[in-house]
Design an enzyme around this catalytic site. Structure first.
Site, PDB file in Angstrom:
ATOM      1  CD  GLU A 112      21.656   1.527   2.810  1.00 47.73           C
ATOM      2  OE1 GLU A 112      22.418   1.089   2.924  1.00 47.73           O
ATOM      3  OE2 GLU A 112      20.629   2.142   2.146  1.00 47.73           O
ATOM      4  CG  ASP A 113      18.766   4.422   7.323  1.00 49.29           C
ATOM      5  OD1 ASP A 113      18.866   4.553   5.589  1.00 49.29           O
ATOM      6  OD2 ASP A 113      18.059   4.352   8.127  1.00 49.29           O
ATOM      7  CG  ASP A 157      -4.687 -28.235  13.421  1.00 53.50           C
ATOM      8  OD1 ASP A 157      -3.920 -28.625  12.961  1.00 53.50           O
ATOM      9  OD2 ASP A 157      -6.068 -29.052  13.263  1.00 53.50           O
ATOM     10  CG  HIS A 199      19.521  -2.546  12.401  1.00 54.17           C
ATOM     11  ND1 HIS A 199      18.883  -2.300  13.436  1.00 54.17           N
ATOM     12  CD2 HIS A 199      18.817  -2.388  11.375  1.00 54.17           C
ATOM     13  CE1 HIS A 199      17.379  -1.804  13.117  1.00 54.17           C
ATOM     14  NE2 HIS A 199      17.391  -1.727  11.605  1.00 54.17           N
ATOM     15  CG  ASP A 243      15.205  -4.468   9.715  1.00 54.39           C
ATOM     16  OD1 ASP A 243      15.384  -3.594  10.680  1.00 54.39           O
ATOM     17  OD2 ASP A 243      15.658  -4.613   8.696  1.00 54.39           O
ATOM     18  CG  HIS A 260      12.820   0.447  13.154  1.00 52.47           C
ATOM     19  ND1 HIS A 260      11.980  -0.932  13.137  1.00 52.47           N
ATOM     20  CD2 HIS A 260      14.269  -0.051  12.673  1.00 52.47           C
ATOM     21  CE1 HIS A 260      12.704  -1.703  11.758  1.00 52.47           C
ATOM     22  NE2 HIS A 260      14.354  -0.955  11.587  1.00 52.47           N
TER      23      HIS A 260
HETATM   24 MN    MN Z   1      16.102  -1.557  10.313  1.00 46.71          MN
END
Ligand code: MN
Length: 731
Positions: free
Chosen positions: A82-83, A264, A78, A144, A54
């Site tokens: 948090e993790d 279109d 990133h 993300d 990811h």
């Molecule tokens: Mn993420």
């Protein structure tokens, strides 16, 4: 644009090396990757893949946008705060403040998102605020979100819907706003597939079923146009273009247009070198294929607010299909696909410090920061919904980009005026504004600005008074609040002073007119008119006079007109003329006989007019029209007497009547007037003509029977060409 779901580290580094060559930067990026890999090593995505996939995808995406080394490092890291329980301080020590701030920004947004449910709008607002602090956070967040949307299959249906909705409402518009078109399109299509799976399937099937036919037609068209360009020696690249599923959905399911009508679907894009080439290409295409009326749009001359530029047209193609054609330069194409990212593309050698880089981007978003700071004062949750709507409007609805005389771009919400511009530049500029010059021409301050306008403000050091009237047209919250506070301040400061000034002016006029000072300097004569004059009380009236909002003259006019004499006259007229005496002139005077009666010269009443008698000193009864201002004064009230016409006596009697004719002058006009009157057997007693420039004014005294005849005469005169007004004269 990354189409793969999984990117290898080697592919990633290859992409990075294509524009970053400084060994130190490359080393830091590799270190960050190794660190992320270690930190996330025991974590898996819901899909079962290793978590590192990811973050690697996100970083790869950022490298495709050619963002700076720090942005890429932040992309790799990133999720670690948090993790992985890594602190911001740790990150700062190892990778520097800039990277640590970026990761913290992304983390904040993420934490806020997790508490979405209840206070949706409020959460979004906070997301925006954090975004406003650093645009690179938005770009990392978009990457993300894009990857999460691509792997949303593994979430619960409930979560899928919630995330898809948020993506459609918040992230796709942000991508659009930043002009990152391919992200916007993909986010929309992915969201739709979760929110309206049936419709999504229907559209994809329709597209699929017509795919072969479409590709055939598109290929044929590309070949044909390519040939034409070669003949004309115009360098270009031509591609077919797929229409986004979401845009088809909107047309078919929201605007109820038949699928077959969506032109279109057949779309090609011609990318060439110069602006001139674009117009040449357009000319050649219009020369060979029939254009569809109303479909041509010149976004080169008039770029879209997100800086998009292109020529759009639609033509009938080789096989009779309708083709939408976009024509643009390679540079415009980059902006169209990458938006703001194309502007902050990392350039080695031309080393901007993170601060400078940030400053550049923030300048573009300055309006947004200011918006946040203004509304920060009054944002409780009760208003959050409205706030969110306003915010959404301010961000996503078309903005205009105008220029200062020095060429600096200033971004404003659409509908903004020079006053908004002035307050954007500086509060002082706004407060001292006296005029505006747009594109070299002096314009009203309420003029709406357009993209590309050059705006120059005229200010005055002496004049520091924003007008309350500006509130009626300013667009930005900032200008509104600044004007309000300044107006309020001024009013409070000078209130007493202005009331005194007003009293002085009123007194002056009272003395000039010889009125009773005691009475007229009190509320009494005015109090029934406060509503009409839009003031609250007598002090308010004086204040309005003192601040020049009302003139004493006007006030006197109002109380004069509204005064009672007219209705008093009505009462007198209504009284039955019991002992009416007939008079040789055909006038009956109530209850009186033997008086000398004459028609007044000022308003020349004639039979049919409503009349009133005035008992003059030594000259008997003067008969006036009831609307004659000469009898409508208080002083004359006591001397009025009811009079009426005696119709029998008036047959064949003729009266003098003064009329004024206004016309645009032309030859033979006077003789046309004379012959019109001649045909009606109306004789002219007197005539005066004034011609000034091209307009003529005729002052006539005619002999006439009654008011009916005047009406008829007026109607006939109005038929004479060039005459625009006929009216009776009151002297
Ligand atoms: Mn993420």
């Amino acid at each position: 644009m990354v189409s793969k779901q999984i990117v290898s580290f080697e592919e990633f580094m290859e992409q990075v090396r294509s524009y970053i060559t400084v060994p130190e930067d490359l080393k830091r990026i590799e270190e960050a990757y190794e660190e992320a890999k270690t930190l996330h090593q025991n974590q898996k995505r819901k899909s079962g893949e290793p978590y590192i996939n990811h973050v690697l995808w996100v970083a790869f995406f950022l490298s495709e946008l050619e963002t700076s080394p720090n942005t890429i490092i932040a992309g790799l890291l990133h999720d670690v705060i948090e993790d992985c329980e890594v602190s911001k301080e740790d990150l700062a020590k190892q990778y520097g403040e800039d990277v640590a701030n970026l990761v913290e920004g992304v983390t904040k947004v993420k934490r806020l998102e997790q508490n979405v449910s209840e206070q949706l709008a409020e959460t979004h607002r906070k997301i925006y605020i954090s975004m406003a602090k650093d645009i690179r956070v938005i770009v990392i967040k978009l990457a993300d979100r894009l990857h999460n949307m691509r792997t949303l299959d593994y979430m619960s249906p409930e979560k899928q819907k919630r995330i898809a909705k948020e993506t459609l409402n918040v992230y796709a518009p942000i991508a659009h706003r930043l002009g990152i078109n391919d992200i916007k399109t993909e986010l929309e299509d992915l969201s739709l597939s979760y929110l309206c799976p049936d419709e999504y399937l229907e559209i994809t099937q329709m597209i699929e079923s017509s795919k072969l036919k479409r590709e055939e037609a598109v290929d044929l068209m590309i070949e044909a146009i390519g040939h034409l360009m070669k003949l004309e020696n115009i360098p270009c690249k031509i591609t077919g273009r797929a229409k986004s599923i979401y845009s088809i959905y909107k047309k078919v399911f929201e605007k109820h247009r038949p699928f077959s009508e969506i032109y279109d679907l057949y779309a090609i894009r011609v990318i060439t070198e110069t602006k001139l080439n674009c117009y040449e290409v357009l000319g050649i295409i219009h020369d060979h294929y029939r254009p569809i009326p109303g479909r041509f749009k010149d976004y080169i001359a008039m770029p879209k607010p997100n800086m998009y530029q292109s020529l759009h047209t639609a033509v009938v193609g080789e096989l009779g299909n309708i083709f939408e054609v976009q024509i643009r330069t390679f540079e415009m194409d980059a902006v169209a696909e990458r938006g703001i990212a194309a502007h902050f593309k990392y350039k080695e050698g031309k080393s901007l410090s993170p601060k400078q880089e940030q400053k550049q981007i923030e300048d573009k978003l300055q309006w947004f920061r200011e918006f946040v700071s203004v509304s920060g004062e009054q944002t409780d949750t009760s208003d959050s919904k409205e706030f969110f709507e306003t915010l959404k409007h301010d961000i996503f609805d078309a903005n205009v980009y105008v220029l200062t005389p020095a060429g600096k771009i200033v971004e404003l919400p659409s509908g903004s005026t020079p006053v908004d511009f002035a307050y954007r530049i500086h509060t002082e500029v706004g407060n001292s504004t006296v005029g505006a010059i747009v594109n070299g021409v002096m314009v009203p301050l309420s003029t709406q600005l357009h993209t590309g306008d050059v705006v120059e403000m005229k200010t005055s050091k002496k004049h520091q008074e924003p007008s309350e009237d500006w509130l009626k047209f300013v667009k930005t919250a900032n200008a509104k609040s600044k004007i309000r506070s300044s107006v309020q301040k001024r009013l409070n400061e000078n209130r007493e002073e202005r009331i005194e000034a007003g009293r002085h002016l009123l007194k002056e006029e009272i003395n000039k007119r010889g009125l009773d000072e005691k009475l007229y300097l009190s509320a009494k004569p005015y109090d029934t008119y406060f509503g009409v004059l839009t003031v609250k009380d007598f002090d308010g009236l004086l204040f309005s006079i003192g601040s020049k909002a009302l003139t004493v003259h006007h006030i006197f006019e109002v109380i004069q007109i509204e005064r009672k004499p007219v209705s008093e006259i009505d009462k007198i007229i209504d009284r039955k003329a019991t002992n009416a005496q007939m008079h040789p002139d055909g006038i009956n005077v109530e209850g009186l006989s033997g008086l000398k009666v004459s028609l007044s010269k000022c308003c020349s009443p004639i039979p049919g007019d409503d009349i009133i008698g005035y008992i003059s000193k030594g000259e008997g009864v003067k008969v006036h029209r009831v609307d004659c201002p000469n009898v409508n004064s208080e002083a004359s009230l006591k001397r009025l007497i009811s009079v009426s016409w005696d119709k029998r006596a008036l047959m064949n009697h003729q009266f003098e009547c003064e009329v004024m004719i206004l016309a645009d002058d032309r030859p033979m006009l006077l003789s046309d007037i004379a012959s019109t009157l001649g045909q009606m057997k109306i004789s002219i007693r007197n005539l005066d003509v004034k011609v000034k420039d091209a307009s003529a004014m005729f002052h006539l005294t005619v002999m006439i029977n009654n008011a009916e005849s005047i009406k008829l005469m007026t109607a006939n005169l109005m038929k004479v060409s060039n005459i625009y007004e006929v009216k009776r004269v009151i002297n």
